[in-house]
Design a protein around this motif. Structure first.
Motif, PDB file in Angstrom:
ATOM      1  N   ASP A 286       0.835  -1.209   0.000  1.00 11.18           N
ATOM      2  CA  ASP A 286       0.000   0.000   0.000  1.00 11.18           C
ATOM      3  C   ASP A 286       0.868   1.256   0.000  1.00 11.18           C
ATOM      4  N   ALA A 287       1.935   1.195   0.817  1.00 15.01           N
ATOM      5  CA  ALA A 287       2.822   2.360   0.877  1.00 15.01           C
ATOM      6  C   ALA A 287       3.516   2.592  -0.459  1.00 15.01           C
ATOM      7  N   MET A 288       3.845   1.492  -1.146  1.00 15.68           N
ATOM      8  CA  MET A 288       4.567   1.612  -2.399  1.00 15.68           C
ATOM      9  C   MET A 288       3.663   1.975  -3.567  1.00 15.68           C
ATOM     10  N   PHE A 289       2.442   1.432  -3.592  1.00 13.20           N
ATOM     11  CA  PHE A 289       1.637   1.508  -4.811  1.00 13.20           C
ATOM     12  C   PHE A 289       0.355   2.321  -4.686  1.00 13.20           C
ATOM     13  N   THR A 290      -0.356   2.207  -3.543  1.00 10.31           N
ATOM     14  CA  THR A 290      -1.669   2.852  -3.464  1.00 10.31           C
ATOM     15  C   THR A 290      -1.573   4.351  -3.702  1.00 10.31           C
ATOM     16  N   ARG A 291      -0.666   4.994  -2.971  1.00 14.72           N
ATOM     17  CA  ARG A 291      -0.551   6.445  -3.135  1.00 14.72           C
ATOM     18  C   ARG A 291      -0.023   6.809  -4.513  1.00 14.72           C
ATOM     19  N   GLU A 292       0.903   6.009  -5.018  1.00 10.33           N
ATOM     20  CA  GLU A 292       1.460   6.308  -6.329  1.00 10.33           C
ATOM     21  C   GLU A 292       0.404   6.149  -7.429  1.00 10.33           C
ATOM     22  N   GLU A 293      -0.464   5.152  -7.264  1.00  3.09           N
ATOM     23  CA  GLU A 293      -1.558   4.981  -8.229  1.00  3.09           C
ATOM     24  C   GLU A 293      -2.517   6.168  -8.160  1.00  3.09           C
ATOM     25  N   GLN A 294      -2.777   6.638  -6.930  1.00  8.12           N
ATOM     26  CA  GLN A 294      -3.630   7.810  -6.772  1.00  8.12           C
ATOM     27  C   GLN A 294      -2.977   9.030  -7.427  1.00  8.12           C
ATOM     28  N   GLN A 295      -1.676   9.170  -7.247  1.00  4.41           N
ATOM     29  CA  GLN A 295      -0.961  10.265  -7.880  1.00  4.41           C
ATOM     30  C   GLN A 295      -1.014  10.165  -9.398  1.00  4.41           C
ATOM     31  N   ASN A 296      -0.909   8.954  -9.903  1.00  2.97           N
ATOM     32  CA  ASN A 296      -0.986   8.766 -11.360  1.00  2.97           C
ATOM     33  C   ASN A 296      -2.340   9.194 -11.908  1.00  2.97           C
ATOM     34  N   ARG A 297      -3.404   8.888 -11.160  1.00  2.88           N
ATOM     35  CA  ARG A 297      -4.741   9.310 -11.593  1.00  2.88           C
ATOM     36  C   ARG A 297      -4.852  10.838 -11.573  1.00  2.88           C
ATOM     37  N   LEU A 298      -4.310  11.447 -10.513  1.00  2.00           N
ATOM     38  CA  LEU A 298      -4.331  12.913 -10.425  1.00  2.00           C
ATOM     39  C   LEU A 298      -3.550  13.540 -11.575  1.00  2.00           C
ATOM     40  N   MET A 319      -3.051  23.740 -11.530  1.00  2.00           N
ATOM     41  CA  MET A 319      -1.824  23.201 -10.932  1.00  2.00           C
ATOM     42  C   MET A 319      -1.861  23.332  -9.417  1.00  2.00           C
ATOM     43  N   SER A 320      -2.275  24.498  -8.930  1.00  2.00           N
ATOM     44  CA  SER A 320      -2.350  24.716  -7.484  1.00  2.00           C
ATOM     45  C   SER A 320      -3.343  23.754  -6.831  1.00  2.00           C
ATOM     46  N   ASP A 321      -4.516  23.587  -7.444  1.00  2.00           N
ATOM     47  CA  ASP A 321      -5.524  22.676  -6.882  1.00  2.00           C
ATOM     48  C   ASP A 321      -5.017  21.244  -6.852  1.00  2.00           C
ATOM     49  N   THR A 322      -4.315  20.833  -7.899  1.00  2.00           N
ATOM     50  CA  THR A 322      -3.780  19.467  -7.968  1.00  2.00           C
ATOM     51  C   THR A 322      -2.735  19.244  -6.881  1.00  2.00           C
ATOM     52  N   ILE A 323      -1.853  20.207  -6.703  1.00  2.00           N
ATOM     53  CA  ILE A 323      -0.813  20.081  -5.675  1.00  2.00           C
ATOM     54  C   ILE A 323      -1.437  20.018  -4.280  1.00  2.00           C
ATOM     55  N   LYS A 324      -2.378  20.900  -3.992  1.00  2.00           N
ATOM     56  CA  LYS A 324      -2.981  20.938  -2.657  1.00  2.00           C
ATOM     57  C   LYS A 324      -3.802  19.683  -2.365  1.00  2.00           C
ATOM     58  N   SER A 325      -4.426  19.112  -3.405  1.00  2.00           N
ATOM     59  CA  SER A 325      -5.242  17.916  -3.176  1.00  2.00           C
ATOM     60  C   SER A 325      -4.384  16.708  -2.815  1.00  2.00           C
ATOM     61  N   GLU A 326      -3.123  16.685  -3.260  1.00  2.00           N
ATOM     62  CA  GLU A 326      -2.268  15.537  -2.989  1.00  2.00           C
ATOM     63  C   GLU A 326      -1.261  15.808  -1.875  1.00  2.00           C
ATOM     64  N   ILE A 327      -0.641  16.975  -1.902  1.00  2.00           N
ATOM     65  CA  ILE A 327       0.428  17.262  -0.942  1.00  2.00           C
ATOM     66  C   ILE A 327      -0.110  17.873   0.345  1.00  2.00           C
ATOM     67  N   ALA A 328      -1.272  18.518   0.281  1.00  2.00           N
ATOM     68  CA  ALA A 328      -1.887  19.164   1.455  1.00  2.00           C
ATOM     69  C   ALA A 328      -0.993  20.242   2.038  1.00  2.00           C
ATOM     70  N   THR A 329      -0.346  21.005   1.154  1.00  2.00           N
ATOM     71  CA  THR A 329       0.426  22.148   1.621  1.00  2.00           C
ATOM     72  C   THR A 329      -0.519  23.303   1.925  1.00  2.00           C
ATOM     73  N   ALA A 431       9.920  11.478  -0.654  1.00  2.00           N
ATOM     74  CA  ALA A 431      10.433  11.251  -2.012  1.00  2.00           C
ATOM     75  C   ALA A 431       9.276  11.104  -2.999  1.00  2.00           C
ATOM     76  N   GLY A 432       8.185  10.462  -2.538  1.00  2.00           N
ATOM     77  CA  GLY A 432       7.006  10.347  -3.402  1.00  2.00           C
ATOM     78  C   GLY A 432       6.394  11.693  -3.726  1.00  2.00           C
ATOM     79  N   ASP A 433       6.363  12.578  -2.711  1.00  2.00           N
ATOM     80  CA  ASP A 433       5.865  13.932  -2.952  1.00  2.00           C
ATOM     81  C   ASP A 433       6.712  14.642  -4.000  1.00  2.00           C
ATOM     82  N   MET A 434       8.023  14.522  -3.863  1.00  2.00           N
ATOM     83  CA  MET A 434       8.933  15.214  -4.774  1.00  2.00           C
ATOM     84  C   MET A 434       8.794  14.668  -6.201  1.00  2.00           C
ATOM     85  N   ALA A 435       8.621  13.353  -6.321  1.00  2.00           N
ATOM     86  CA  ALA A 435       8.436  12.766  -7.653  1.00  2.00           C
ATOM     87  C   ALA A 435       7.126  13.247  -8.280  1.00  2.00           C
ATOM     88  N   PHE A 436       6.077  13.310  -7.452  1.00  2.00           N
ATOM     89  CA  PHE A 436       4.782  13.795  -7.931  1.00  2.00           C
ATOM     90  C   PHE A 436       4.889  15.257  -8.380  1.00  2.00           C
TER      91      PHE A 436
END
Length: 839
Positions: A286-298, A319-329, A431-436
């Motif tokens: 889940d840590a490796m794939f679930t979030r990454e799959e969600q990021q791929n959809r985004l 771009m701002s909405d996409t970043i905030k929806s995933e990174i929650a900055t 690292a996943g955040d940075m790749a996204f």
């Protein structure tokens, strides 16, 4: 297999290498990935050769020994090449030196000079392999030590350049240290544990993590959930097969536990271990794939959305909405490169700070150009680049609470910066955040570039090339949009005509004239500000559209513009130049114009009157609100008192032309006078002001002046005209226009003259204009022209009765004629304001 000590470590290493190798074969082949695959191949061959040598598989121990040892000796130089690729270090000379040296050592090793194959010796613990090493083994170790020093130097230089927290650098450094330690431990006398193999698989793991941290691949692009599950199950089975029997033996021999109980305990322990492995494995997957799959959809959704827009603001918002929806900055700030700085253009929160800019030589920009397109402030603060920042820049980043920076790259140029504040709950950027973020940044950079190019083309299409303010093409679009706005109360239009500008060009040259036009354009744009739109309407005429401005407000702005224009040549060396003045005309809708075209025509007429009053004047167009009785006498008096004003500087030329056409065709000359008078009376009855009445009268005199070029036999033909003759006759309209435009200051009559044969339904000529798009002056002429043509004698028939002509005009209302003007004209006939004169 069990007679070889610690063989399972080699098998585990081989499986790990194989999985990673198969995964990376499908990855995008960058220089770093290619170097890593070459290094991984060397690790694989080393491990496979070691396993098959220990098992003494065909073609024998010596063959697999040389496969293993030669692959091992290649690792050092391949590691150096990989490190150079990873750190973007050229090192071409040392690559050649180390490659040649490695080749020599490989040849010597293959000849058995440095180290010969081991001798298998059976012991109680199993078969061990004993190497007969002498001083010659120091040769490759010394050589490889030099390579290790070179690797350490490359890593040190890179860390000195980008900082110790550069993504992937620490893990790569750790991997290099581990492989070196493992090989040093391996040469301990009487050692049988494969430290080198164990360190090899650990090193490869660190290098894979380094590549991942540097965002050179994504896990889901390399392996799938199914592959991870299958490999994990095989590893569990392998562990179970190798450790169940030793555990049972331990319980029965050392603990004195009955065999059946020992087996039960081991089985239960295996079940519990399997369940625990399942839970841990599931969390790992889940840590490796679930979030990454969600990021791929985004990312897919984001890519589709920004590819459908060419608006920079929409791209930034998405771009701002996409970043905030995933990174929650907490906040996202976007700055775009403009001139020599990065100007703030967007913030995700309207309450956040939104008035700042960064110079284009800001150290964070240089840091991004080194290859760190997405980095955390913690990484940046540990780099030398951060030390060169100004204190004010550091304070700005601190006030904005910036935690991560994303550079939008177009090739090697940073076109924008995305500044992100800390995440909620102050969690770290992974690292996943940075790749996204890096992927979002790449897509955004392309979208921003496309939107920027479109906006540039659109800006150039609506901007005057010389003055850099809006052009006439954009004026026609904006004036219509503003006029059609349902929520608008007032709309003022101002024309600013530079006085005697042709003389100014002759006195000081075209270059000076162009510079003055540029200064005036910027001046008008500045005065209009956010209250209106400034345009270059024609050569020396500027237009200002002022939504919600009344006549008084527009006049005040015109006065301000005149004052500023007068100042241009009032100081310094320019004080000896001719003083610059401007004539301004103003019209305000809906009070003085009922259509967009009428607003433009009335403003044009107002500026014409301003110039005729001695220039450097302001004229506000005003219409008459009600019909004045005894219009005929009023119009005749108005024309007689202002005869020279009506016809302007060309009065003598016009009278000469009328006399010439009178000599050629008496009908046309008298017809023009009749039409001029009828149309002027109709204009007065329609509420048009004195300036418009004079203009309609002058246009009536000249509307058929083009007939001077029509052959006499066509003008005087008594029968029906042929199609060819009719086309020649229709050409008199364009002929009139060609003559009028050469008369000084009379070109304002062209819209009326060119439209007197147009029809309300659009079936007229020469342009087929319809409805209110036909200038009101031309609509007056059209009715007057038709009425006089029907009521006067023609070569092919006698004149018709006034009653018949009036009925024809009434019947043509809404098709041939403006229905409102037709009704007024018929009323004027009934009230005897229109009196015919037989020719």
């Amino acid at each position: 297999m069990s007679n070889v000590p610690f063989l399972y470590i080699n098998l585990i290493a081989m499986c790990g290498y194989a999985i990673i190798f198969i995964s990376f074969i499908a990855a995008k082949k960058t220089e770093e990935i290619k170097a890593f695959i070459a290094l991984l191949t060397s690790f694989m061959l080393w491990t496979i050769g070691s396993i098959l040598m220990r098992l003494q598989i065909y073609p024998g121990l010596s063959f697999w020994y040389y496969v293993s040892i030669l692959s091992l000796f290649c690792i050092a130089v391949l590691t150096y090449i990989f490190v150079c690729s990873f750190t973007k270090t050229k090192g071409s000379f040392l690559k050649i030196v180390w490659s040649i040296g490695t080749l020599i050592i490989l040849v010597l090793t293959a000849m058995g000079v440095i180290l010969k194959p081991p001798v298998p010796i059976k012991t109680e613990a199993g078969t061990v392999f004993v190497y007969n090493m002498d001083w010659k083994i120091a040769i490759p170790y010394a050589f490889f030590a030099c390579i290790v020093v070179s690797i350490a130097k490359v890593i040190r230089n890179k860390k000195k350049e980008t900082g110790t927290s550069s993504p992937g650098m620490n893990s790569m450094t750790a991997g290099c240290i581990i492989i070196a330690l493992g090989n040093l431990l391996q040469i301990i006398p009487n050692n049988t544990f494969p430290y080198d193999t164990l360190s090899g698989i650990i090193t490869v793991g660190f290098l894979v993590w380094s590549l991942y941290r540097k965002r050179m691949f994504r896990l889901t692009l390399l392996v799938s959930r199914g592959a991870v599950v299958c490999v994990s199950v095989l590893l569990c089975l392998f562990v179970t097969m190798n450790f169940v029997h030793p555990f049972v033996s331990f319980l029965t021999n050392k603990v004195d536990m009955p065999t059946d109980i020992a087996i039960t305990v081991v089985v239960l322990g295996t079940v519990l271990m399997t369940a625990l492995c399942y839970v841990l494995l599931r969390k790992l997957i889940d840590a490796m794939f679930t979030r990454e799959e969600q990021q791929n959809r985004l990312i897919k959704s984001f890519s589709q959305e920004v590819s459908q827009t060419l608006d920079t603001q929409n791209v930034m918002s998405t771009m701002s909405d996409t970043i905030k929806s995933e990174i929650a900055t907490q906040n996202v700030y976007i700055c775009l490169h403009e001139g020599n700085e990065y100007k703030f253009r967007y913030v995700s929160s309207p309450l956040a700070t939104s008035s700042f800019s960064l110079r284009d030589d800001n150290p964070c920009v240089d840091y991004a150009k080194m290859g760190e397109t997405c980095f955390t402030m913690r990484d940046f603060e540990s780099s030398p680049s951060y030390l060169s920042m100004w204190d004010s820049e550091k304070l700005l980043f601190k006030q904005l609470d910036i935690a991560c920076i994303l550079a939008l790259m177009d090739k090697n140029e940073v076109v924008g910066l995305v500044l992100m504040s800390k995440k909620e709950k102050n969690s770290q950027f992974t690292a996943g955040d940075m790749a996204f973020l890096a992927t979002v940044g790449s897509i955004s950079a392309i979208a921003m570039k496309n939107a920027g190019l479109y906006e540039q083309v659109a800006r150039e299409a609506r901007t005057d090339a010389m003055t850099e303010i809006y052009n006439y093409r954009y004026f026609t679009k904006v004036i219509k949009q503003e006029f059609d706005r349902p929520d608008r109360d007032n709309l003022a239009l101002m024309f600013i005509d530079i006085d005697d500008f042709k003389l100014y060009n002759q006195l000081y040259g075209a270059n000076e004239g162009d510079e003055v036009l540029k200064r005036i354009a910027k001046l008008i744009e500045h005065v209009a500000g956010d209250n209106g739109y400034a345009f270059r309407y024609s050569g020396k005429v500027f237009a200002v559209i002022l939504p919600e401005y009344d006549a008084r407000m527009a006049k005040n702005m015109a006065l301000h513009i005149q004052e500023e224009i007068a100042k241009i040549n009032s100081f310094g060396i320019r004080s000896s130049y001719k003083k610059l003045t401007a004539s301004c005309g103003i019209c305000v809708a809906p009070h003085a114009a009922s259509t967009c075209a009428e607003l433009i025509d009335n403003t044009d007429l107002a500026v014409y009157r301003a110039k005729n009053r001695g220039k450097d004047n302001i004229v506000i167009f005003k219409s008459n609100d009600s019909i004045t009785y005894n219009l005929r006498k009023k119009v005749e008096k108005l024309i007689e008192m202002n005869k020279n004003t009506v016809l302007g500087e060309s009065s003598q030329t016009i009278f000469a032309l009328i006399a010439a056409i009178d000599a050629k065709d008496h009908y046309t000359a008298q017809h023009s006078k009749n039409v001029a008078k009828y149309a002027a009376i109709l204009a007065a009855a329609n509420g048009m002001n004195d300036d418009q009445i004079r203009m309609v009268y002058a246009a009536g005199l000249l509307h058929d002046i083009g007939k001077i070029s029509i052959p006499e036999y066509i003008l005087g033909k008594e029968g029906k005209l042929t199609d060819e003759e009719f086309e020649i006759m229709r050409g008199h309209v364009n002929g009139s226009i060609d003559m009028i435009r050469h008369l000084p200051s009379m070109d304002y009559l062209i819209p009326a003259a060119i439209g007197h044969h147009e029809r309300w339904d659009g079936r007229g000529y020469p342009r087929g204009t319809a409805g209110e798009d036909i200038p009101v002056s031309a609509r007056c002429l059209a009715i007057a022209d038709s009425f006089d043509a029907m009521t006067t004698d023609r070569p092919y028939r006698r004149g018709l009765s006034i009653e018949y002509a009036a009925q024809q005009i009434k019947d043509g209302a809404g098709t041939q004629f403006d229905p409102k003007l037709a009704e007024i004209f018929v009323k004027l006939i009934e009230e005897k304001e229109i009196v015919t004169r037989k020719i």
